[in-house]
Design a protein around this motif. Structure first.
Motif, PDB file in Angstrom:
ATOM      1  N   ASN A 186       0.828  -1.208   0.000  1.00  0.00           N
ATOM      2  CA  ASN A 186       0.000   0.000   0.000  1.00  0.00           C
ATOM      3  C   ASN A 186       0.865   1.262   0.000  1.00  0.00           C
ATOM      4  N   LEU A 187       1.927   1.250   0.780  1.00  0.00           N
ATOM      5  CA  LEU A 187       2.811   2.418   0.834  1.00  0.00           C
ATOM      6  C   LEU A 187       3.583   2.596  -0.467  1.00  0.00           C
ATOM      7  N   LEU A 188       3.988   1.505  -1.091  1.00  0.00           N
ATOM      8  CA  LEU A 188       4.648   1.600  -2.397  1.00  0.00           C
ATOM      9  C   LEU A 188       3.697   2.176  -3.439  1.00  0.00           C
ATOM     10  N   LEU A 189       2.460   1.710  -3.430  1.00  0.00           N
ATOM     11  CA  LEU A 189       1.467   2.231  -4.376  1.00  0.00           C
ATOM     12  C   LEU A 189       1.240   3.723  -4.171  1.00  0.00           C
ATOM     13  N   GLU A 190       1.128   4.141  -2.911  1.00  0.00           N
ATOM     14  CA  GLU A 190       0.901   5.556  -2.630  1.00  0.00           C
ATOM     15  C   GLU A 190       2.103   6.403  -3.036  1.00  0.00           C
TER      16      GLU A 190
END
Length: 649
Positions: free
Chosen positions: A243-247
């Motif tokens: 999720n943090l990589l996507l954001e």
């Protein structure tokens, strides 16, 4: 995006000279060939160069608030400015443009200097508060964008590049002896020093506050490597990481209004992650890879696999090592400080070909990922088990030359008992082991390679001091966490990001680095070491997270180090001959700094082939070439001056 300069006569309140500020602006024209801007307010002057990507009228700088009481020049981009825009609108702020620079101004009005903690992106900035007669300089959390300054007790000068500071005749072009020692040890000069005496880098995550009372440098952000004691399910860590990589990727792509973005595709895991997640987010990505006929350097095969798998437009360039060596001096003119890794010339070639042949203007790159997710990569230290610390006594035996004649079992037992009674010695020993495993010239060799007079100017300084202090700073006792902190404070900003910025700006190219996101890095620093790595695989959690998203051949592909083969191939392609090489050094003022006899011995050891001295030879070669371009024949060195105090907030 471009470059910034400025002068503030904070003590003597002398009017800023327009001639000087315009010379400073001109000195960094390559960072922003589109246009220039300037601002004057009695003893203060600001200057700006704009890269011109994209060319929107509202992005012209300097930027003002409504009543012109606050002024800003900004190099870089604020990725999350649209979210901040909505927040500020809700607070009643009125905007005249759609620029990130105006958002920064209003955020300062709302929060004061605390506004810096809300910014996500790559930036260096100068903000002038006219009513308070206060200047704020700041740099992003990772040091993606550079910022240098010089002060003499009366005036403060700052600029994106050192060459702009030298437009003022008061700024001496003198080498800092300790910085020379740092370069020979690290192959770059760690912040806050620069290679020049009296000129400093503003460290990443810091701001400088200057008023008529003087100036102070303070920290506004830092990473705290303190892995959680309580472990959660591995799947939960994977989901949070994804999720943090996507954001992070979404933020870096969110301000381009659907325009195609080029991905500098290396074939490694980091750029592959950007491709997979960018496509998942609906971005129109195009791939570009620089290939080589030399198999040790060529990454076209995995890059082609990725381009085919994700069905994206893809283009390749071909690098020529002989031409790269011929263009070495051309490249060095953009590097105000020496960078002694051969990867610097590769980064420049990628930027040059991407911009010239494909007319790429905006690109994303996986640079920085290795330093964040694989901090032990450069050190060659054992990772078996949950952490290096568990093997501390064995590591000392394996990596300390002094233990060479001692039976391994007895030595390990002796060190183990010693470390139990003196844990401080265990930490210091591991710090020394890590340093020795990556240093180019340790202090004993620095003493031999420098002339006696120049070495005396060090005053007992050892480059290990900086490494040791940073290694011991985190609360965590995990060596991998400590090395992550060291890498983020030194190698990442002062080597990797420095070469990316200079190469990109020299070729009018905007390069974003989505993996350098503060929330992503803060999360990774809290993940338990036993979850991050398994056995000898330091990227275990990252690779597991990308399973099913990337081809397995890419997820688990072993990434080879290219620095050593690249360096050897470049030296082989060089026309450098022993007599030409050393006569060049002997005739130059470098003969007052470098010991000719020791250099000759270094060269002879390499020629005999018994020891690989290519790393040391390349470091000296780059220093010599850099010196001839950036130092006058009358320049020398001076004694170390008082360094600015760095204050943690």
């Amino acid at each position: 995006m471009g470059g910034i300069v400025g002068v503030y006569g904070y003590y003597n309140q002398q009017p800023a000279q327009e001639v000087l500020i315009r010379k400073m602006i001109q000195a960094i024209k390559h960072r922003g060939p589109a246009e220039a801007g300037e601002y004057y307010d009695q003893e203060l002057a600001l200057g700006y160069r704009r890269l011109g990507i994209p060319a929107k009228e509202e992005e012209q700088q300097p930027q003002f608030n409504e009543d012109h009481s606050k002024v800003l020049v900004l190099d870089g981009e604020i990725y999350n400015y649209r979210q901040l825009y909505q927040y500020l609108r809700g607070k009643g702020h009125y905007f005249q443009t759609d620029s990130d620079a105006e958002v920064v101004l209003h955020l300062y009005e709302e929060k004061g200097v605390d506004f810096l903690g809300d910014l996500e992106g790559m930036f260096s900035l100068a903000l002038w508060d006219k009513r308070a007669r206060r200047l704020i300089l700041a740099r992003d959390q990772f040091g993606i964008k550079p910022l240098y300054y010089w002060a003499d007790g009366y005036r403060l000068l700052f600029a994106s590049e050192i060459k702009a500071l030298f437009q003022d005749q008061s700024v001496a072009r003198e080498l800092n002896p300790r910085s020379v020692a740092d370069y020979l040890a690290y192959l770059y000069v760690p912040a806050p020093r620069s290679i020049f005496l009296g000129i400093y880098k503003l460290p990443p995550g810091y701001y400088l506050l200057c008023s008529p009372e003087g100036y102070v440098v303070r920290r506004y952000w830092d990473i705290e490597p303190s892995p959680q004691a309580e472990e959660e399910a591995e799947k939960k860590y994977q989901q949070t990481l994804l999720n943090l990589l996507l954001e992070s990727v979404r933020l870096s792509l969110s301000n381009d209004n659907g325009m195609p973005i080029d991905l500098l595709l290396s074939g490694g895991l980091d750029s592959a992650i950007l491709l997979a997640l960018g496509q998942r987010l609906g971005a129109a990505l195009r791939g570009y890879t620089l290939g080589f006929k030399e198999a040790e350097l060529d990454e076209r095969s995995p890059a082609r696999l990725l381009a085919y798998y994700f069905n994206i437009p893809y283009q390749e360039g071909i690098g020529d090592l002989k031409l790269m060596m011929r263009r070495l001096d051309q490249m060095i003119q953009f590097y105000d400080e020496p960078l002694g890794e051969a990867a610097a010339i590769l980064t420049y070639e990628i930027a040059s070909q991407a911009a010239a042949q494909r007319q790429i203007q905006t690109a994303i790159s996986g640079d920085g990922g290795r330093e964040i997710f694989t901090p032990c990569y450069r050190y060659g230290l054992p990772l078996e088990g949950s952490c290096l610390k568990q093997h501390g006594s064995a590591a000392v035996v394996d990596f300390c030359p002094q233990a060479g004649g001692v039976r391994r079992g007895r030595a390990a037992g002796w060190f183990s008992r010693l470390f139990q009674s003196r844990p401080d010695l265990a930490e210091d020993s591991l710090a020394r082991i890590c340093f020795n495993s990556m240093v180019c010239f340790p202090i004993e060799e620095i003493e031999r390679i420098l002339t006696e007079d120049f070495f005396h100017e060090l005053g007992g300084y050892d480059p290990f001091i900086l490494f040791h202090d940073l290694y011991r700073k985190p609360n965590s006792t995990e060596p991998c966490s400590r090395l992550q902190y060291v890498e983020m404070k030194t190698y990442l900003p002062d080597n990797v990001l420095a070469r990316v910025d200079r190469a990109a700006m020299a070729n009018s190219l905007r390069v974003r680095l989505p993996l350098l996101n503060s929330k992503l890095v803060e999360f990774w620093a809290q993940v338990p070491i036993r979850v991050r790595l398994k056995g000898t695989e330091e990227r275990y959690l990252l690779r597991k997270t990308m399973e099913g998203i990337l081809p397995s051949a890419i997820v688990w592909r072993k990434e080879e180090k290219i620095e050593s083969p690249l360096r050897n191939l470049l030296l082989a392609e060089s026309s450098l001959m022993e007599e030409e090489w050393f006569q060049d050094v002997w005739r130059s003022p470098l003969s007052e700094i470098l010991n000719f006899d020791e250099l000759n011995s270094l060269w002879q050891r390499q020629q005999r082939g018994k020891y690989d001295q290519s790393r040391q030879i390349w470091a000296v070669l780059f220093l010599c070439r850099w010196y001839h371009q950036h130092m006058s024949r009358t320049s020398g060195c001076a004694k170390e001056d008082a360094e600015p105090a760095l204050v943690a907030c």
